[in-house]
Scaffold this active site. Sequence first.
Site, PDB file in Angstrom:
ATOM      1  N   LYS A  57       9.958   4.637 -12.194  1.00 30.16           N
ATOM      2  CA  LYS A  57       8.767   5.460 -12.453  1.00 30.16           C
ATOM      3  C   LYS A  57       9.016   6.310 -13.698  1.00 30.16           C
ATOM      4  O   LYS A  57      10.104   6.883 -13.848  1.00 30.16           O
ATOM      5  CB  LYS A  57       8.506   6.354 -11.230  1.00 30.16           C
ATOM      6  CG  LYS A  57       7.219   7.159 -11.307  1.00 30.16           C
ATOM      7  CD  LYS A  57       7.014   7.974 -10.028  1.00 30.16           C
ATOM      8  CE  LYS A  57       5.684   8.688  -9.998  1.00 30.16           C
ATOM      9  NZ  LYS A  57       5.470   9.446  -8.749  1.00 30.16           N
ATOM     10  N   SER A  83       3.090  10.294  -2.796  1.00 32.66           N
ATOM     11  CA  SER A  83       3.054   9.353  -3.919  1.00 32.66           C
ATOM     12  C   SER A  83       3.946   8.128  -3.797  1.00 32.66           C
ATOM     13  O   SER A  83       3.853   7.232  -4.627  1.00 32.66           O
ATOM     14  CB  SER A  83       3.403  10.080  -5.214  1.00 32.66           C
ATOM     15  OG  SER A  83       2.269  10.744  -5.679  1.00 32.66           O
ATOM     16  N   SER A  88       0.899   8.645  -6.732  1.00 24.80           N
ATOM     17  CA  SER A  88       1.025   8.479  -8.161  1.00 24.80           C
ATOM     18  C   SER A  88       1.999   7.374  -8.579  1.00 24.80           C
ATOM     19  O   SER A  88       1.937   6.921  -9.710  1.00 24.80           O
ATOM     20  CB  SER A  88       1.485   9.798  -8.780  1.00 24.80           C
ATOM     21  OG  SER A  88       2.780  10.144  -8.311  1.00 24.80           O
TER      22      SER A  88
HETATM   23  N1  GLN Z   1      -1.791  12.711  -4.321  1.00 25.66           N
HETATM   24  C1  GLN Z   1      -1.059  13.914  -4.259  1.00 25.66           C
HETATM   25  C2  GLN Z   1      -1.423  14.806  -5.405  1.00 25.66           C
HETATM   26  O1  GLN Z   1      -2.267  14.431  -6.137  1.00 25.66           O
HETATM   27  C3  GLN Z   1       0.405  13.648  -4.196  1.00 25.66           C
HETATM   28  C4  GLN Z   1       1.026  13.333  -5.493  1.00 25.66           C
HETATM   29  C5  GLN Z   1       2.487  13.087  -5.389  1.00 25.66           C
HETATM   30  O2  GLN Z   1       3.015  12.896  -4.297  1.00 25.66           O
HETATM   31  N2  GLN Z   1       3.154  13.142  -6.512  1.00 25.66           N
HETATM   32  O3  GLN Z   1      -0.915  15.861  -5.599  1.00 25.66           O
END
Ligand code: GLN
Length: 493
Positions: free
Chosen positions: A78, A185, A161
């Site tokens: 990532k 994410s 994400s």
């Molecule tokens: N979807 C969540 C957010 O937008 C989690 C994102 C993540 O885990 N990095 O904050």
Amino acid sequence: MTKLTDLTVVQALNGLKNKEFSAVELVHAHIDGMQKAACLNAFITETPELALAQARVSDARRASGHAKALDGIPLAIKDLFCTRGIRTTSASKMLENFVPPYESTITQKLLDAGAVTLGKTNLDEFAMGSTTATSYFKPTINPWTEGDILGAKRKLIPGGSSGGSAAAVAARIALAALGTDTGGSIRQPASLTGTVGIKPTYGRCSRFGIVAFASSLDQAGPMTRNVEDAALMLKLMSGFDEKDSMSVDIPVPDYTQALGKGVKGLKIGIPSEYRIKGMNADVDAVWQKAADMLKAAGAEVMDITLPHTKYALPVYYIIAPAEASSNFAKYDGVRFGLRVNGESLNDMYDMTRSEGFGKEVQRRIMIGTYVLSAGYYDAYYLRAQQVRRLIRQDFINAFKKCDVILTPAAPSPAFAIEEKQKDPLQLYLEDVFTVTLNLAGLPGICLPVGLSSEKLPIGMQLIGKAFDEETLISAARSLEESANFTHKPLFTV
Ligand code: GLN
């Protein structure tokens, strides 16, 4: 023989050991795959030459009898992990040209174990999102999308994400990938792409060298095609790191030993609060099926209650933006990344931050600054921290009765971006089953269990006690065996 790109990590390691193929051949197959899959936009930066150079070194090491635990295994990283000499963008214009002079602890551990880097994968900008569509670069497409990817009428998102990592693993571009999970994410994209993802206990994996989003919630974890690979990867990623002040100094068990333990006598809790109103019927059905499978395998399934669940999303969307707004103060046009010059210093800050950050990141910084500001700090931030403790206490109480908790990982299967984009609140709801764990610091795993009526994967989440990833892995392995999910995305390399 199975295609090289279809192997699991463990199978590939065996093939390398038995000289069925070389690391160079294995990596070549994946580089070809990466080219074929360019339409998915799973990667922001591809590093094929580096991968081949690493593969050659790996082959030489194996020939000399010194093969390491992950020698020759091509991984996707990532683009939130700092990689020395390789551009690390966080999918933001702010860091478009940032080349870190150092390596994150976790990528260093994997490199030390002989892994090969295929490239850096796409994500929501600074890991804020659930779609991988807020990336400054192009959005990633879910390989489960029907029809020719480029011309597809309904292009599905892979979740986020860590959507680029999930798509890369699902489409067979990489044998495994790295993700990060602040509020879901790793698990939500795993659910939407039919892959396996683990968010370890907070403190288990070092955060050093991972671009920070919300420091009290961020954890790195593996994304793979089965539970065994996830266990192996997690073992290599875990451990104390003095460079992370929240890293916990306790021994790392061999998670692969937990695989065959089964679930006989294990108590599995089903929290009634997770049966939310208007829940997707397919998700609900797969949840029930998963509970039945665990029961049939010898577990005791019981109802439990996590009464403060309904506060988890609001608490998360106060705490995460608050921490982000503080972490992001460093992107000021002086020390890191982009600078847009202005008439005055304040002008320069303004212009740099307006141009460098996308809409969602700006929204979070504004919410975060607001909840931390004088007068609102007590009303929002402090209150949120108090409720966070209650959420954590819910789990402590529940774990007096059960060993593992079973819930869905995402409220629906993959969707097209147009379907939820207009309303950020709709997208925040994607995290409803996942944020609670981050708030409580607990480990969770997501694995594919069934298909929706539209033939899209649905993943289930297992939640464990702090630092008890082993029980989580045993239960996940048992569920994986019963579910026998062998479906592949419509697009693979
Ligand atoms: N979807 C969540 C957010 O937008 C989690 C994102 C993540 O885990 N990095 O904050």
